[in-house]
Design an enzyme around this catalytic site. Structure first.
Site, PDB file in Angstrom:
ATOM      1  N   GLY A   1      -8.461  14.518   9.770  1.00 26.94           N
ATOM      2  CA  GLY A   1      -9.807  14.095  10.855  1.00 26.94           C
ATOM      3  C   GLY A   1      -9.961  12.707  10.317  1.00 26.94           C
TER       4      GLY A   1
ATOM      5  CD  GLN B   1     -10.795  20.246  -1.269  1.00 30.32           C
ATOM      6  OE1 GLN B   1      -9.678  20.590  -1.434  1.00 30.32           O
ATOM      7  NE2 GLN B   1     -11.537  19.986  -0.163  1.00 30.32           N
TER       8      GLN B   1
ATOM      9  CG  HIS C   1     -12.156  22.652  11.936  1.00 30.30           C
ATOM     10  ND1 HIS C   1     -13.046  23.346  11.521  1.00 30.30           N
ATOM     11  CD2 HIS C   1     -11.860  22.248  10.816  1.00 30.30           C
ATOM     12  CE1 HIS C   1     -13.452  23.063  10.550  1.00 30.30           C
ATOM     13  NE2 HIS C   1     -12.650  22.248  10.074  1.00 30.30           N
TER      14      HIS C   1
ATOM     15  N   GLY D   1     -11.548  26.317   6.847  1.00 30.47           N
ATOM     16  CA  GLY D   1     -12.066  27.444   7.526  1.00 30.47           C
ATOM     17  C   GLY D   1     -13.622  27.031   8.283  1.00 30.47           C
ATOM     18  CB  ALA D   2     -16.634  27.510   8.419  1.00 31.51           C
TER      19      ALA D   2
ATOM     20  CB  SER E   1     -19.801  18.719   9.156  1.00 31.91           C
ATOM     21  OG  SER E   1     -19.808  19.624   7.850  1.00 31.91           O
ATOM     22  CB  SER E   2     -17.658  24.023   7.855  1.00 32.05           C
ATOM     23  OG  SER E   2     -16.392  23.757   8.434  1.00 32.05           O
TER      24      SER E   2
END
Ligand code: AMP
Length: 282
Positions: free
Chosen positions: A147, A61, A37, A31-32, A185-186
């Site tokens: 990714g 994780q 994405h 998410g975010a 990146s989030s």
């Protein structure tokens, strides 16, 4: 766009897709969501009309000292972005839905997980491979995207899918960057302007490293040059060149050399990488 929070809902939806014969593609995320994405959704939509995106901040994780508690969670905004990108379904389970009380199974990939991210984030890949295996069993997708930003994760998932004969094609998605070159990146949301300027040095280190690699194929010289560029960061976890498939240090004969860096800037740990086999690659 469908919005599912339970495994049963996804299974019922998937059964109907088996019945109508439509290939299904999955993008697993935490998410975010950002443009990186959404590039997954766009690429998968070129292969099939039916794309499901999972949003799950997977607790297993994260190490106890990592940012699980503060990881950005923006589910309603994510749903809007996914709908606009043409996503068919969103699966956003709770941790209790994914890990019921008696959950006892781990998927462990050896070798490719052992150095670099695996060394600096012990247990991280076990969490990743276990949740990805579970998502692949729930959704049973024909295609799954990962990714190149997380290049070691991509190599680990490819190993797992190959080893376990999982009947899903892994589709790699190139890194999407901000105009200044920072890999999206989030976690970039937590960088101050000053941090961001330092964060750009990861890419500069990779570009300098590639030049040295192309001229010398000397890993130690590459490491010295990259570490020098990265001096303004708060901590360098690694800055080196690896074999992109096996994630061991590259040597002169390595056919797919990949420059990889991980460094801490402010309160954010950043990673980036660059294909060293192609002097013109973006
Ligand atoms: P995450 O939500 O960070 O777990 O990422 C979900 C998927 O998006 C993973 O396959 C990542 O490798 C991928 N991803 C993250 N950042 C980018 C980016 N900047 N460009 C392309 N893919 C990305």
């Amino acid at each position: 766009m469908h919005r599912f929070s339970t495994i049963d809902e996804v299974r019922a939806w998937r059964r109907a897709r088996f019945a109508d014969g439509a290939p299904v593609a999955l993008t697993p995320t935490m998410g975010a969501l950002h443009a990186g994405h959404l590039a997954h959704i766009t690429t998968l939509r070129e292969r099939t009309d039916t794309v499901i995106c999972s949003v799950f901040v997977n607790p297993t994780q994260f190490a106890p000292d990592e940012d699980f508690g503060t990881y950005p969670r923006t589910l309603d905004r994510d749903a809007t972005l996914l709908r606009e990108a043409g996503c068919t379904a969103l699966f956003a389970p709770t941790a209790d839905e994914m890990y019921r009380g008696d959950f006892s199974t781990s998927v462990i990939v050896s070798g490719v997980t052992e150095q670099f991210e695996g060394e600096h984030r012990p247990d991280h890949f076990r969490g990743v491979t276990t949740v990805v295996a579970k998502l692949l069993c729930i959704v049973q997708p024909d295609l799954v995207s990962f990714g190149q930003k997380d290049a070691q994760q991509l190599a680990v998932v490819r190993r797992m899918v190959d080893d376990l004969e999982i009947p899903t094609e892994v589709v790699p998605i190139p890194i999407v960057r901000d105009p200044d070159g920072l890999a999206m990146s989030s976690r970039n949301a937590f960088l101050s302007d000053a941090d961001r300027a330092v964060g750009l040095m990861l890419r500069q280190a990779l570009i300098a490293g590639r030049e040295v690699w192309t001229g010398t194929r000397d890993r130690l010289r590459v490491e010295a040059v990259m570490s020098n560029v990265l001096r303004p960061t708060d901590r360098i976890d690694y800055a080196t060149v690896v074999d992109a498939d096996r994630f061991v240090h590259a040597d002169r004969a390595t056919e797919s050399p990949l420059g990889v860096v991980a460094a801490v800037v402010g309160r954010v740990r950043l990673i980036d990488n660059l294909d060293f086999s192609d002097v013109d690659s973006p």
